[in-house]
Write a protein that holds these residues in place. Structure first.
Motif, PDB file in Angstrom:
ATOM      1  N   ASP A 299       0.892  -1.151   0.113  1.00  0.00           N
ATOM      2  CA  ASP A 299       0.049  -0.087  -0.149  1.00  0.00           C
ATOM      3  C   ASP A 299       0.762   1.255  -0.072  1.00  0.00           C
ATOM      4  N   THR A 300       0.887   2.065  -1.074  1.00  0.00           N
ATOM      5  CA  THR A 300       1.520   3.263  -1.128  1.00  0.00           C
ATOM      6  C   THR A 300       0.824   4.241  -0.736  1.00  0.00           C
ATOM      7  N   ILE A 301       1.495   5.615  -0.531  1.00  0.00           N
ATOM      8  CA  ILE A 301       0.705   7.043  -0.195  1.00  0.00           C
ATOM      9  C   ILE A 301      -0.098   7.321  -1.314  1.00  0.00           C
ATOM     10  N   GLY A 302      -1.266   8.001  -0.981  1.00  0.00           N
ATOM     11  CA  GLY A 302      -2.102   8.556  -2.113  1.00  0.00           C
ATOM     12  C   GLY A 302      -1.362   9.829  -3.030  1.00  0.00           C
ATOM     13  N   PHE A 303      -1.762   9.608  -4.200  1.00  0.00           N
ATOM     14  CA  PHE A 303      -1.162  10.633  -5.138  1.00  0.00           C
ATOM     15  C   PHE A 303      -2.018  11.819  -4.967  1.00  0.00           C
ATOM     16  N   LEU A 304      -1.266  12.974  -5.077  1.00  0.00           N
ATOM     17  CA  LEU A 304      -1.988  14.296  -5.294  1.00  0.00           C
ATOM     18  C   LEU A 304      -1.321  15.033  -6.578  1.00  0.00           C
ATOM     19  N   SER A 305      -2.069  15.802  -7.130  1.00  0.00           N
ATOM     20  CA  SER A 305      -1.515  16.749  -8.356  1.00  0.00           C
ATOM     21  C   SER A 305      -0.624  17.722  -7.876  1.00  0.00           C
ATOM     22  N   GLN A 306      -0.606  18.103  -6.861  1.00  0.00           N
ATOM     23  CA  GLN A 306       0.148  19.294  -6.541  1.00  0.00           C
ATOM     24  C   GLN A 306       0.693  19.126  -4.967  1.00  0.00           C
TER      25      GLN A 306
ATOM     26  N   ILE B  50     -13.743   5.746  -9.921  1.00  0.00           N
ATOM     27  CA  ILE B  50     -14.465   6.281 -11.036  1.00  0.00           C
ATOM     28  C   ILE B  50     -15.763   7.022 -10.909  1.00  0.00           C
ATOM     29  N   SER B  51     -16.101   7.261  -9.394  1.00  0.00           N
ATOM     30  CA  SER B  51     -17.070   8.263  -9.302  1.00  0.00           C
ATOM     31  C   SER B  51     -16.621   9.591  -9.369  1.00  0.00           C
ATOM     32  N   HIS B  52     -15.550   9.954  -9.170  1.00  0.00           N
ATOM     33  CA  HIS B  52     -14.771  11.168  -9.242  1.00  0.00           C
ATOM     34  C   HIS B  52     -15.000  12.129 -10.538  1.00  0.00           C
TER      35      HIS B  52
ATOM     36  N   LEU C  81      -8.349  13.495 -14.841  1.00  0.00           N
ATOM     37  CA  LEU C  81      -7.085  14.285 -14.601  1.00  0.00           C
ATOM     38  C   LEU C  81      -6.170  13.469 -13.487  1.00  0.00           C
ATOM     39  N   GLN C  82      -6.934  12.708 -12.718  1.00  0.00           N
ATOM     40  CA  GLN C  82      -6.286  11.958 -11.653  1.00  0.00           C
ATOM     41  C   GLN C  82      -5.436  10.871 -12.441  1.00  0.00           C
ATOM     42  N   LYS C  83      -5.956  10.222 -13.046  1.00  0.00           N
ATOM     43  CA  LYS C  83      -5.392   9.115 -13.955  1.00  0.00           C
ATOM     44  C   LYS C  83      -4.050   9.783 -14.441  1.00  0.00           C
TER      45      LYS C  83
ATOM     46  N   SER D  99      -2.534  12.355 -13.755  1.00  0.00           N
ATOM     47  CA  SER D  99      -1.481  12.780 -12.401  1.00  0.00           C
ATOM     48  C   SER D  99      -0.641  11.394 -12.137  1.00  0.00           C
ATOM     49  N   VAL D 100      -1.425  10.312 -12.010  1.00  0.00           N
ATOM     50  CA  VAL D 100      -0.703   9.170 -11.371  1.00  0.00           C
ATOM     51  C   VAL D 100       0.551   8.592 -12.283  1.00  0.00           C
ATOM     52  N   LEU D 101      -0.334   8.336 -13.646  1.00  0.00           N
ATOM     53  CA  LEU D 101       0.631   7.900 -14.831  1.00  0.00           C
ATOM     54  C   LEU D 101       1.833   8.804 -15.059  1.00  0.00           C
ATOM     55  N   SER D 102       1.772  10.169 -14.873  1.00  0.00           N
ATOM     56  CA  SER D 102       2.677  10.969 -15.137  1.00  0.00           C
ATOM     57  C   SER D 102       3.800  10.746 -13.785  1.00  0.00           C
ATOM     58  N   THR D 103       3.340  10.826 -12.846  1.00  0.00           N
ATOM     59  CA  THR D 103       4.410  10.359 -11.467  1.00  0.00           C
ATOM     60  C   THR D 103       5.076   9.193 -11.678  1.00  0.00           C
ATOM     61  N   LEU D 104       4.349   8.153 -12.089  1.00  0.00           N
ATOM     62  CA  LEU D 104       4.795   6.783 -12.402  1.00  0.00           C
ATOM     63  C   LEU D 104       6.107   6.865 -13.582  1.00  0.00           C
ATOM     64  N   GLN D 105       5.833   7.531 -14.537  1.00  0.00           N
ATOM     65  CA  GLN D 105       6.656   7.546 -15.695  1.00  0.00           C
ATOM     66  C   GLN D 105       8.023   8.293 -15.215  1.00  0.00           C
TER      67      GLN D 105
END
Length: 288
Positions: free
Chosen positions: A121-128, A156-158, A163-165, A167-173
């Protein structure tokens, strides 16, 4: 914070056949009980050594004993709820706050083939991120590079889910992960209980509700397929003598799926989940 329903299950491990040569005076039922206890003890010892260590995925014990899945996602996507559903581990407790922890936590679960896996379990991502937290956040994600599979959990309800997706993919890359690890990522569309009639637009994604346990078994099957493909493990069948050491070796080095005893031949057909490396070691040790 959403509250999951009571789970009537006792434990989370599937019932799997575990066999080994009988000790003197030991019944088959006693044998199975002994092997299950021995396996549980080994897992507990590994987890105790891992507790409180940030270099979780780099541990040699983890690499040898477990396949590892890093569970990532934007904050409040219910990653921890999903891990609790997959493992039945009461220690995985979701908290409705940002940065509930800056340390990864690990929880053992079993896939349908009885393969033990470590969900991280990793920390939840944030855009900023606040500037002072960037270094600590990055340190928690170092472990992702040592995973066998990444599981990307999305809310999927957000309204800003795309944009969240991104942000996560950009961080992983930005972590410069191996291409194979990024391409094999399993995408989970969570919280479908809040979106009536939802179906995943991407055929590779799996829609579910971790809170309501909807789609949980389908997810386990998908994770098993993904991790077996990513690690080169296969289902193999060996014919081994009952009196020899081969049965013990397979029980220790592979995941025993099924055993068919052939008493007239003094042998058994043993079906296992095994890596290519373990397969090679078996035939090197037991060439005939």
């Amino acid at each position: 914070m959403r509250t999951p329903p009571a789970d009537p299950r006792v434990g989370n491990a599937p019932i799997c056949k575990r066999v080994n040569p009988l000790t003197v005076g030991e019944s088959f039922l006693q044998l199975r009980q002994r092997l299950l206890k021995e396996r549980e003890l080994r897992i507990r010892r590994v987890l105790e050594r891992l507790r409180g260590r940030r270099g979780l995925m780099r541990s040699e014990q983890v690499q040898h004993k477990f396949l590892a899945m890093s569970v990532v996602g934007y904050t409040n996507c219910e990653k921890t709820t999903l891990i609790q559903a997959l493992t039945g581990d009461a220690a995985a407790q979701p908290r409705d706050q940002l940065f509930a922890t800056l340390d990864v936590t690990a929880h053992v679960g079993w896939l349908p083939s009885c393969l033990p896996v470590l969900y991280v379990d990793t920390i939840g991502f944030l855009s900023q991120l606040p500037h002072g937290l960037i270094q600590a956040f990055s340190a928690t994600l170092d472990n992702v590079a040592h995973s066998d599979i990444i599981v990307h959990v999305r809310d999927i309800s957000h309204p800003e889910r795309e944009l969240q997706k991104a942000s996560v993919l950009s961080t992983l890359q930005g972590l410069r992960l191996p291409d194979q690890l990024l391409h094999s990522m399993v995408e989970v569309h969570n919280k479908v209980d809040l979106v009536p009639g939802y179906s995943a637009p991407e055929p590779s994604a799996l829609a579910m509700s971790a809170l309501r346990r909807l789609g949980l078994e389908q997810l386990k099957a998908r994770l098993e397929d993904a991790v077996l493909a990513a690690t080169g493990r296969h289902a193999l069948t060996f014919r081994v003598p009952l009196a020899g050491p081969q049965l013990s070796w397979l029980h220790w080095e592979a995941i025993v799926q099924d055993v068919t005893v052939q008493p007239e031949a003094g042998a058994a057909l043993v079906t296992v989940i095994s890596s290519s490396a373990a397969y090679g070691r078996f035939w090197k040790l037991f060439p005939e």
